[in-house]
Motif scaffolding. Structure first.
Motif, PDB file in Angstrom:
ATOM      1  N   SER A   1       0.805  -1.221   0.000  1.00  0.00           N
ATOM      2  CA  SER A   1       0.000   0.000   0.000  1.00  0.00           C
ATOM      3  C   SER A   1       0.841   1.277   0.000  1.00  0.00           C
ATOM      4  N   SER A   2       2.175   1.160   0.141  1.00  0.00           N
ATOM      5  CA  SER A   2       2.975   2.377   0.333  1.00  0.00           C
ATOM      6  C   SER A   2       2.895   3.323  -0.869  1.00  0.00           C
TER       7      SER A   2
ATOM      8  N   LYS B   1       0.447   3.769  -2.697  1.00  0.00           N
ATOM      9  CA  LYS B   1      -0.864   4.435  -2.645  1.00  0.00           C
ATOM     10  C   LYS B   1      -0.823   5.555  -1.603  1.00  0.00           C
ATOM     11  N   LYS B   2      -0.285   5.197  -0.416  1.00  0.00           N
ATOM     12  CA  LYS B   2      -0.271   6.158   0.700  1.00  0.00           C
ATOM     13  C   LYS B   2       0.603   7.371   0.414  1.00  0.00           C
ATOM     14  N   ASN B   3       1.770   7.135  -0.221  1.00  0.00           N
ATOM     15  CA  ASN B   3       2.700   8.266  -0.372  1.00  0.00           C
ATOM     16  C   ASN B   3       2.442   9.098  -1.633  1.00  0.00           C
ATOM     17  N   GLY B   4       1.377   8.789  -2.353  1.00  0.00           N
ATOM     18  CA  GLY B   4       0.990   9.645  -3.483  1.00  0.00           C
ATOM     19  C   GLY B   4       1.614   9.275  -4.814  1.00  0.00           C
TER      20      GLY B   4
ATOM     21  N   ASP C   1      -1.009   7.997  -7.310  1.00  0.00           N
ATOM     22  CA  ASP C   1      -1.839   9.121  -7.781  1.00  0.00           C
ATOM     23  C   ASP C   1      -1.105   9.951  -8.827  1.00  0.00           C
TER      24      ASP C   1
ATOM     25  N   GLU D   1      -2.085  -5.311  -8.055  1.00  0.00           N
ATOM     26  CA  GLU D   1      -1.432  -4.941  -6.798  1.00  0.00           C
ATOM     27  C   GLU D   1      -1.211  -6.139  -5.893  1.00  0.00           C
TER      28      GLU D   1
ATOM     29  N   SER E   1      10.426   8.332   0.716  1.00  0.00           N
ATOM     30  CA  SER E   1       9.682   7.803   1.868  1.00  0.00           C
ATOM     31  C   SER E   1      10.170   6.418   2.316  1.00  0.00           C
TER      32      SER E   1
END
Ligand SMILES: [Fe+2]
Length: 382
Positions: free
Chosen positions: A40-41, A43-46, A49, A66, A186
């Motif tokens: 998920s990293s 996704k979380k860190n943008g 996106d 994924e 990150s």
């Protein structure tokens, strides 16, 4: 007689590196894109996106695969290839560490060749299956270590045996490599450390490889001096963009070196131990490397080369430099700190020695060790 040199390939169609280069994705030809990610990293860190925003602006449809494991399984490769068959991408974009890029490269092979239903079919395929009739491959690393973005190889785990299979062919060299250090900011310190030590091991093993050549040497020397200088900085201050950028480039050029001249027994040991104990690849390499350097010094040419590396890094002894670097990065000095079950470790000695001897990386080590010598080395590093 000395082996004839093999032709070199330093990358695919395009490599691009530096802060902000993710934007290059906006001009890579694509009608339909499959994005492959791990956990998920991204996704979380943008990061995801940022990638989908570029595709949206281009009005390019995309789908997502994924959950690629740290050690991608053959069954995951087949599932991913099925999703690609359903979506029919002409560009595969792998975003993540080595496992994600390796998994995506293997999916690509099966997507192009659905007749390949067993891992052993790819391992033994001669000639290697022709790729790029359906899609091209773009790799975007988010760690600085494996260099799968400029390598011809993948490591896939067999579901039944749990063992890792290395497959290497220039056909699997990704067409596009985008190395944007922003995506590595990150990374937590322990991953920065272990992946960075993987990159160092690539360069050191390429430098003393039996197939070493002058071009690979230049790349390896540059990677080694950069990693020795910048890895502690990136470890201690993950926000330091200069350190992140230097580490990502160093990892890439170490990859350009080793993918052409191959590696040595540090990787043979780490493939074997990784298969049995499921420990991070870079961490194992970091611990094993100094023992292998001391062992390989029996070969006068290799000893000279390690001394040259020490001199380039203003150190007295290169194995000691690696030990000091490990200590600074919080990496253990011996395997027993990670594998407490000594009885199990000892009982596997013979089997692991045989596997290490048979590993593809052993062929290019400066010394081809006997199974007995490998067993002694395993005891030493434990
Ligand atoms: Fe490696």
């Amino acid at each position: 007689m000395k082996e004839m040199m093999r032709p070199m390939q330093l990358g695919g169609k395009e490599i691009i590196f530096g802060e902000g280069t993710l934007q290059h994705l906006s001009v890579i030809p694509a009608q339909r894109v499959t994005i492959v990610i791990g956990g998920s990293s991204v996704k979380k860190n943008g990061t995801l996106d940022a990638i989908t925003a570029i595709l949206k602006q281009r009005q390019v449809p995309w789908n997502l695969i994924e959950g690629i494991d740290d050690e991608p399984l053959w069954s995951q490769v087949c599932q991913g290839a099925d999703l690609m068959h359903a979506f029919l991408p002409d560009l595969i974009v792998a975003v993540g560490g080595g496992s994600v890029m390796d998994g995506a490269k293997a999916m690509w092979v099966v997507y192009e060749h659905p007749e390949l239903t067993e891992l052993s079919q790819i391992v033994s395929a001669k000639p290697f299956p022709v790729l790029r009739t359906k899609a091209r491959m773009c790799c975007i690393p988010t760690t600085s270590g494996t260099a799968s973005e400029v390598s011809r190889s993948v490591v896939i785990t067999d579901d039944e045996s749990g063992m890792k299979q290395g497959i290497g062919n220039m056909e699997m060299m990704p067409d596009y490599a985008i190395c944007d250090p922003v995506l590595t900011l990150s990374m937590p310190p322990h991953i920065t450390a272990s992946t960075g030590m993987d990159a160092l091991t690539h360069a050191v093993e390429a430098y003393v490889s039996k197939r070493a050549n002058i071009v690979a040497d230049v790349l390896a020397e540059a990677a080694i001096t950069m990693i020795v200088k910048w890895l502690p900085v990136a470890f201690e201050n993950g926000d330091n963009m200069e350190a992140r950028e230097n580490m990502l480039v160093a990892s890439m050029i170490a990859g350009m070196s080793f993918t052409n001249v191959s590696l040595g027994i540090t990787h043979s040991f780490s493939h074997t131990l990784g298969g049995h104990f499921h420990l991070p690849h870079g961490l194992l390499n970091a611990i094993i490397l100094p023992y292998v350097i001391d062992f390989n010094r029996q070969d006068p040419e290799a000893a000279k080369r390690y001394d040259k590396l020490a001199q380039l890094c203003s150190a007295d002894d290169f194995a000691q430099l690696v030990r000091d670097l490990n200590q600074r990065l919080g990496i253990q000095a011996r395997l027993h700190e990670l594998i407490p079950d000594k009885e199990r470790f000892d009982s596997l000695n013979r089997m692991m020695s045989d596997m290490t001897k048979a590993d593809g990386c052993t062929k290019t080590n400066p010394i081809i060790p006997s199974v007995e010598a490998i067993g002694v080395l395993l005891e030493q590093m434990y």
